[in-house]
Write an enzyme that holds these catalytic residues in place. Structure first.
Site, PDB file in Angstrom:
ATOM      1  N   TRP A 181       0.831  -1.210   0.000  1.00  0.00           N
ATOM      2  CA  TRP A 181       0.000   0.000   0.000  1.00  0.00           C
ATOM      3  C   TRP A 181       0.866   1.261   0.000  1.00  0.00           C
ATOM      4  O   TRP A 181       1.864   1.324   0.724  1.00  0.00           O
ATOM      5  CB  TRP A 181      -0.868  -0.016   1.259  1.00  0.00           C
TER       6      TRP A 181
ATOM      7  N   ASP B 220       0.223   9.212   0.743  1.00  0.00           N
ATOM      8  CA  ASP B 220       0.891  10.504   0.476  1.00  0.00           C
ATOM      9  C   ASP B 220       2.334  10.437  -0.020  1.00  0.00           C
ATOM     10  O   ASP B 220       3.164   9.738   0.576  1.00  0.00           O
ATOM     11  CB  ASP B 220       0.967  11.339   1.759  1.00  0.00           C
TER      12      ASP B 220
ATOM     13  N   TRP C  83      -4.173   0.296   4.178  1.00  0.00           N
ATOM     14  CA  TRP C  83      -3.390   1.152   5.072  1.00  0.00           C
ATOM     15  C   TRP C  83      -3.051   0.370   6.350  1.00  0.00           C
ATOM     16  O   TRP C  83      -3.887  -0.378   6.854  1.00  0.00           O
ATOM     17  CB  TRP C  83      -4.226   2.390   5.408  1.00  0.00           C
TER      18      TRP C  83
ATOM     19  N   PHE D  67       4.530   8.924   9.956  1.00  0.00           N
ATOM     20  CA  PHE D  67       3.532   9.624   9.140  1.00  0.00           C
ATOM     21  C   PHE D  67       4.217  10.618   8.197  1.00  0.00           C
ATOM     22  O   PHE D  67       5.447  10.763   8.190  1.00  0.00           O
ATOM     23  CB  PHE D  67       2.522  10.332  10.053  1.00  0.00           C
ATOM     24  N   SER D  68       3.408  11.356   7.465  1.00  0.00           N
ATOM     25  CA  SER D  68       3.930  12.203   6.370  1.00  0.00           C
ATOM     26  C   SER D  68       4.880  13.301   6.825  1.00  0.00           C
ATOM     27  O   SER D  68       4.813  13.766   7.964  1.00  0.00           O
ATOM     28  CB  SER D  68       2.763  12.824   5.607  1.00  0.00           C
TER      29      SER D  68
ATOM     30  N   GLU E 171      -4.522  18.693   6.337  1.00  0.00           N
ATOM     31  CA  GLU E 171      -3.433  17.718   6.271  1.00  0.00           C
ATOM     32  C   GLU E 171      -2.434  18.193   5.217  1.00  0.00           C
ATOM     33  O   GLU E 171      -2.782  18.946   4.303  1.00  0.00           O
ATOM     34  CB  GLU E 171      -3.965  16.329   5.896  1.00  0.00           C
TER      35      GLU E 171
ATOM     36  N   TRP F 252      -9.430   9.029  -0.161  1.00  0.00           N
ATOM     37  CA  TRP F 252      -9.734   8.215   1.030  1.00  0.00           C
ATOM     38  C   TRP F 252     -11.187   7.753   1.042  1.00  0.00           C
ATOM     39  O   TRP F 252     -11.532   6.763   1.680  1.00  0.00           O
ATOM     40  CB  TRP F 252      -9.471   9.019   2.312  1.00  0.00           C
TER      41      TRP F 252
HETATM   42  C1  FRU Z   1      -3.102  12.204   4.614  1.00  0.00           C
HETATM   43  C2  FRU Z   1      -2.695  11.541   5.910  1.00  0.00           C
HETATM   44  C3  FRU Z   1      -1.685  12.393   6.650  1.00  0.00           C
HETATM   45  C4  FRU Z   1      -0.963  11.398   7.496  1.00  0.00           C
HETATM   46  C5  FRU Z   1      -0.917  10.190   6.597  1.00  0.00           C
HETATM   47  C6  FRU Z   1      -0.977   8.878   7.300  1.00  0.00           C
HETATM   48  O1  FRU Z   1      -3.486  11.324   3.614  1.00  0.00           O
HETATM   49  O2  FRU Z   1      -3.843  11.296   6.697  1.00  0.00           O
HETATM   50  O3  FRU Z   1      -2.255  13.466   7.370  1.00  0.00           O
HETATM   51  O4  FRU Z   1       0.314  11.834   7.862  1.00  0.00           O
HETATM   52  O5  FRU Z   1      -2.013  10.305   5.710  1.00  0.00           O
HETATM   53  O6  FRU Z   1      -0.749   7.824   6.420  1.00  0.00           O
END
Ligand code: FRU
Length: 420
Positions: free
Chosen positions: A13, A16, A40, A72-73, A197, A287
């Site tokens: 998977w 971002d 995810w 995370f991102s 985000e 999403w």
């Molecule tokens: C956006 C998000 C970010 C987060 C990441 C987690 O798509 O929700 O805010 O860091 O995906 O995978």
């Protein structure tokens, strides 16, 4: 069938794009990655490199979850002056900043990692560099997705964060010690004001002046809206950055909300670091339904890179986009012009485009994604509209891949990214 020139992982998977940067003669693309499933899961940072921005070589996984949580991102920067001490001026370190997401809290804090070969990354022993725990006052549940940019106004670096319904700005001289310098509320500046985000901040010239663009992704409660948009989409603001915080210009506030993409499948897009041009790339999924779509070994794809400019239109300033790869001849590019009142099938039976007097309308086949019944009957999932910012006929460029189409209508002022 696998896309020919839109990046997906070989297996697993992705969501971002993270830490996109030009360094060591290559383009680097990191991404939210779960190698063990097509859904995810515990987030890693995957890594791919490219010389031409359309062929990507997958590298070894750059960051794995640790005691502070999932990865995370975030973003990357090249520390050319070696202010962090992680490299040297001759061999600058690539510094990654990401959100450590601990599911227990849940707690989101910011951490850094570095590398001088740009393949193997070491996490900084002093992580997290920006703390956020439930015991601390000012604790924020959603506090993530730092985008580091070189601060050309007051020097040093700025990290732009998503913090609930706000965007926050932090400053650092050494990439390790950070201090808050400002915040921006999208909802009070003509935009949508719910969960933000993956923000980004970059400058563009327009009419001989420098403007800053604040770009972000949004998750919105659709029950409060009737404009046909899905829950997840992107918006932007243009204005000024004084080195500490961003201010939207009056024209921007009056015209908002402004969308960089009117299609359903472009999320978390940000620009590359260390490039002269602003080149943006996003996650070509939504999403709202990505977890319901058919996949076997891998799930998730990226858009092609797009060069961003700011242009004056009859409605005010708007972002304009064009595909940015070294060699466009390897892509399936279809160019045509539509007069107001004309409609055309872009991909037979799957996607059509119509230009009315003041709107562009893209219609996607209801059968996508084939096995999700009912949900896609709602117009929001298959009819996408944008208001036009110019008059007359529309010059259109379409890039077609196996499961993804990018439409640049009105010379790139009205863009639609659609999975098909
Ligand atoms: C956006 C998000 C970010 C987060 C990441 C987690 O798509 O929700 O805010 O860091 O995906 O995978």
């Amino acid at each position: 069938m696998r896309n020919r020139y839109h990046f997906s992982a070989k297996k697993g998977w992705i969501n971002d794009p993270n830490g996109m940067i030009f360094a060591g003669g290559k383009y680097h693309l990191f991404y939210q990655y779960y190698p063990d499933d097509i859904k995810w899961g515990p987030m890693h940072w995957g890594h791919a490199t490219s010389c031409n921005l359309s062929d990507w070589d997958e590298q070894e996984t750059a960051l794995f979850p640790d005691d502070l949580g999932m990865i995370f991102s975030g973003s990357a920067i090249l520390d050319t002056e070696n202010v962090s001490g992680f490299g040297s001026k001759e061999k600058p370190a690539m510094v990654l900043m990401y959100t450590s997401h601990d599911n227990e809290g849940p707690t989101e804090q910011q951490s850094i990692a570095y590398s001088t070969d740009y393949i193997h990354f070491e996490k900084y022993e002093g992580n997290p560099v920006i703390k956020n725990t439930p015991e601390m006052s000012g604790y924020k549940k959603d506090f993530r997705d730092p985008k580091i940019v070189k601060n050309t106004v007051i020097g040093g670096f700025t990290a732009v964060f998503a913090s609930g319904d706000k965007i926050e700005f932090y400053h650092s001289d050494d990439l390790k010690n950070w201090e808050k310098t400002g915040e921006f509320l999208p909802g009070e500046n003509g935009g949508f004001g719910e969960l933000c985000e993956c923000p980004d901040l970059f400058s563009l010239e327009c009419d001989g002046k420098t403007y800053y663009v604040l770009l972000m992704s949004q998750a919105i409660d659709t029950s409060k809206r009737d404009d046909g948009h899905l829950k997840f989409f992107m918006q932007y603001f243009y204005g000024d950055f004084d080195g500490k915080t961003f201010t939207a210009s009056e024209g921007c506030k009056k015209s908002g909300p402004l969308y960089p993409d009117f299609g359903p499948d472009n999320y978390a897009a940000v620009t590359f670091a260390n490039m002269r041009e602003a080149v943006m790339l996003g996650w070509a999924e939504n999403w709202d339904y990505v977890n319901d779509t058919i996949a076997t070994d891998y799930q998730g794809a990226m858009t092609l890179p797009r060069k961003v400019s700011l242009v004056e239109t009859k409605e005010g300033k708007r972002l304009c986009f064009e595909v940015y790869v070294s060699d466009k001849t390897s892509l399936d590019v279809r160019k045509f012009s539509l007069n107001p009142g004309e409609k055309r099938e872009v991909v037979a039976g799957k996607l059509s485009l119509e230009v009315t007097g003041d709107e562009i309308i893209v219609t996607r086949d209801k059968a996508f994604p084939a096995h999700v019944s009912g949900k896609l009957d709602e117009d929001a999932f298959h009819i996408f509209k944008s208001k036009r910012f110019i008059d007359g006929s529309s010059d259109v460029e379409v890039i077609v891949d196996e499961g993804l189409v990018e439409i640049f209508a009105d010379g790139g002022l009205n863009v639609f990214t659609c999975r098909i």
